[in-house]
Scaffold this motif. Sequence first.
Motif, PDB file in Angstrom:
ATOM      1  N   UNK A 137       7.452  66.249  -8.017  1.00 36.00           N
ATOM      2  CA  UNK A 137       7.892  67.483  -7.378  1.00 36.00           C
ATOM      3  C   UNK A 137       8.263  67.279  -5.920  1.00 36.00           C
ATOM      4  N   UNK A 138       7.478  66.484  -5.226  1.00 41.04           N
ATOM      5  CA  UNK A 138       7.766  66.233  -3.812  1.00 41.04           C
ATOM      6  C   UNK A 138       9.031  65.401  -3.644  1.00 41.04           C
ATOM      7  N   UNK A 139       9.242  64.432  -4.514  1.00 39.18           N
ATOM      8  CA  UNK A 139      10.469  63.638  -4.456  1.00 39.18           C
ATOM      9  C   UNK A 139      11.698  64.524  -4.617  1.00 39.18           C
ATOM     10  N   UNK A 140      11.624  65.471  -5.541  1.00 37.30           N
ATOM     11  CA  UNK A 140      12.755  66.377  -5.746  1.00 37.30           C
ATOM     12  C   UNK A 140      12.971  67.272  -4.532  1.00 37.30           C
ATOM     13  N   UNK A 141      11.877  67.706  -3.911  1.00 36.80           N
ATOM     14  CA  UNK A 141      12.005  68.505  -2.690  1.00 36.80           C
ATOM     15  C   UNK A 141      12.683  67.712  -1.585  1.00 36.80           C
ATOM     16  N   UNK A 142      12.437  66.414  -1.557  1.00 43.26           N
ATOM     17  CA  UNK A 142      13.036  65.536  -0.554  1.00 43.26           C
ATOM     18  C   UNK A 142      14.443  65.081  -0.961  1.00 43.26           C
ATOM     19  N   UNK A 143      14.938  65.593  -2.079  1.00 40.55           N
ATOM     20  CA  UNK A 143      16.267  65.279  -2.605  1.00 40.55           C
ATOM     21  C   UNK A 143      16.428  63.808  -2.966  1.00 40.55           C
ATOM     22  N   UNK A 144      15.310  63.206  -3.361  1.00 44.06           N
ATOM     23  CA  UNK A 144      15.319  61.825  -3.846  1.00 44.06           C
ATOM     24  C   UNK A 144      15.625  61.845  -5.340  1.00 44.06           C
ATOM     25  N   UNK A 145      16.245  60.790  -5.820  1.00 38.62           N
ATOM     26  CA  UNK A 145      16.549  60.653  -7.244  1.00 38.62           C
ATOM     27  C   UNK A 145      15.477  59.785  -7.906  1.00 38.62           C
ATOM     28  N   UNK A 146      14.520  60.384  -8.625  1.00 40.45           N
ATOM     29  CA  UNK A 146      13.473  59.584  -9.276  1.00 40.45           C
ATOM     30  C   UNK A 146      14.031  58.850 -10.490  1.00 40.45           C
ATOM     31  N   UNK A 147      13.613  57.596 -10.638  1.00 45.41           N
ATOM     32  CA  UNK A 147      14.003  56.791 -11.802  1.00 45.41           C
ATOM     33  C   UNK A 147      12.726  56.319 -12.479  1.00 45.41           C
ATOM     34  N   UNK A 148      12.542  56.742 -13.718  1.00 39.98           N
ATOM     35  CA  UNK A 148      11.292  56.543 -14.439  1.00 39.98           C
ATOM     36  C   UNK A 148      11.509  55.574 -15.596  1.00 39.98           C
ATOM     37  N   UNK A 149      10.516  54.741 -15.818  1.00 45.54           N
ATOM     38  CA  UNK A 149      10.529  53.847 -16.970  1.00 45.54           C
ATOM     39  C   UNK A 149       9.093  53.660 -17.420  1.00 45.54           C
ATOM     40  N   UNK A 150       8.917  53.213 -18.650  1.00 43.10           N
ATOM     41  CA  UNK A 150       7.570  52.863 -19.086  1.00 43.10           C
ATOM     42  C   UNK A 150       7.163  51.564 -18.410  1.00 43.10           C
ATOM     43  N   UNK A 151       5.897  51.466 -18.053  1.00 45.56           N
ATOM     44  CA  UNK A 151       5.407  50.267 -17.383  1.00 45.56           C
ATOM     45  C   UNK A 151       5.146  49.178 -18.415  1.00 45.56           C
ATOM     46  N   UNK A 152       6.216  48.519 -18.840  1.00 47.96           N
ATOM     47  CA  UNK A 152       6.125  47.519 -19.912  1.00 47.96           C
ATOM     48  C   UNK A 152       5.342  46.280 -19.494  1.00 47.96           C
ATOM     49  N   UNK A 153       5.116  46.097 -18.201  1.00 45.14           N
ATOM     50  CA  UNK A 153       4.393  44.895 -17.763  1.00 45.14           C
ATOM     51  C   UNK A 153       2.904  44.978 -18.098  1.00 45.14           C
ATOM     52  N   UNK A 154       2.377  46.204 -18.283  1.00 45.73           N
ATOM     53  CA  UNK A 154       0.950  46.332 -18.591  1.00 45.73           C
ATOM     54  C   UNK A 154       0.683  47.135 -19.852  1.00 45.73           C
ATOM     55  N   UNK A 155       1.704  47.819 -20.376  1.00 50.79           N
ATOM     56  CA  UNK A 155       1.498  48.700 -21.523  1.00 50.79           C
ATOM     57  C   UNK A 155       1.096  47.903 -22.765  1.00 50.79           C
ATOM     58  N   UNK A 156       0.061  48.364 -23.453  1.00 47.91           N
ATOM     59  CA  UNK A 156      -0.368  47.789 -24.725  1.00 47.91           C
ATOM     60  C   UNK A 156      -0.210  48.865 -25.793  1.00 47.91           C
ATOM     61  N   UNK A 157      -0.450  48.494 -27.027  1.00 46.08           N
ATOM     62  CA  UNK A 157      -0.284  49.449 -28.128  1.00 46.08           C
ATOM     63  C   UNK A 157      -1.123  50.700 -27.918  1.00 46.08           C
ATOM     64  N   UNK A 158      -2.279  50.544 -27.273  1.00 47.67           N
ATOM     65  CA  UNK A 158      -3.196  51.667 -27.117  1.00 47.67           C
ATOM     66  C   UNK A 158      -2.708  52.689 -26.091  1.00 47.67           C
ATOM     67  N   UNK A 159      -1.911  52.245 -25.115  1.00 53.84           N
ATOM     68  CA  UNK A 159      -1.552  53.157 -24.027  1.00 53.84           C
ATOM     69  C   UNK A 159      -0.049  53.369 -23.885  1.00 53.84           C
ATOM     70  N   UNK A 160       0.759  52.696 -24.690  1.00 47.32           N
ATOM     71  CA  UNK A 160       2.209  52.810 -24.502  1.00 47.32           C
ATOM     72  C   UNK A 160       2.748  54.061 -25.169  1.00 47.32           C
ATOM     73  N   UNK A 161       3.819  54.591 -24.582  1.00 44.51           N
ATOM     74  CA  UNK A 161       4.550  55.697 -25.209  1.00 44.51           C
ATOM     75  C   UNK A 161       5.367  55.151 -26.372  1.00 44.51           C
TER      76      UNK A 161
END
Length: 258
Positions: free
Chosen positions: A118-142
Motif C-alpha cells: 500500500x505504501x509503495x502504491x502511495x509513493x507511485x512505485x511500481x511493485x514487481x512480485x514473484x514467488x521466492x523460488x530460492x527458498x520455497x519448498x513444497x510445504x510453503x510454495x504457492x
Amino acid sequence: MRVVIKIGTSTLAHANGRLNIRRVEELCKVISDLKNSGYEIILVSSGAIGMGVGKLSLKEKPQDIPTKQAAAAVGQCELMYTYDRLFQKYHHTVAQILLTGSDFKNDDRYHNFQNTLGRLLELEVLPIINENDTIATEEIKVGDNDTLSAMVAASVGADCLVLLSDIDGLYTADPHKCADAKLIHNVKELTPEIMALAGDAGSALGTGGMKTKLHAAELCRDAECEMVILNGAEPNLLYDLFEGKEVGTRFFAKGDRA
C-alpha cells in the motif's frame, strides 16, 4: 483503478528461454503509459528460473531443486535489472517483493505485505512480485504465478487481474486439436461446463495452464475482482482492454454480471 498484471514466462522469453527483448521493451512501454494515465499497477512476473538458466548458460532447465533455486537466485537479479532499466526510461521506479505461500497464512507477515504494498502504491512505485523460488519448498510454495497473482489481487482489493500468457483466452475446445474451437469472450459464471474446459494443456515454458487460470478466476470471483486472460505476445491489447474493447476472455466479478 487498481490493476494486477501477471506476466508469464512465455511472454518474457523465447522458446529457448532467452529474453524476448523486443516484446519486453514494448510491454514496459505500454504499462508505463497506462500508469501515466492514472492506473495503479502491480506486476506479478514469472521468469526468474528461465532467465537464470540463460545467464548460467545451462543447456536445459534444471530438474533438481538446488539447481532450480540457484538458477532462480541468479535469474531474479537479471529479471529485476531488466525491469529497472526499462521502466527507468519512462521515469518509473520499481520495487521487488518476493513471497511464499506462508506469507499469506501468517497474519503478521500478511499485514506487513499489505502495508508495504500500500505504501509503495502511495509513493507511485511500481511493485514487481514473484514467488521466492530460492527458498520455497513444497510445504510453503504457492506453486504457480496465476494463483499468486489472484492472491495478490485479493489482498490489495484490485479491480482487475490481467493474465498475460501464450494463449488468446478460454476456448470452447482445445484450439490446437479442434479447428472449430471458438474463443469465449465473456464468462459470467464459473459453471462445471466452464471448469471442464481447462483440460490438461499447459504453457510450453511456465508451469501454469488453463487449470491454474480458472483456479485464479475462482479466487478473483470470491474477492469480487474481474479477471481477464490476454495474449502477452500483443502488449497493445492492454490498451484495447481498458478502452472497453472485447479482447481475450473476461471473467466477470460477482457484482458485474448484467
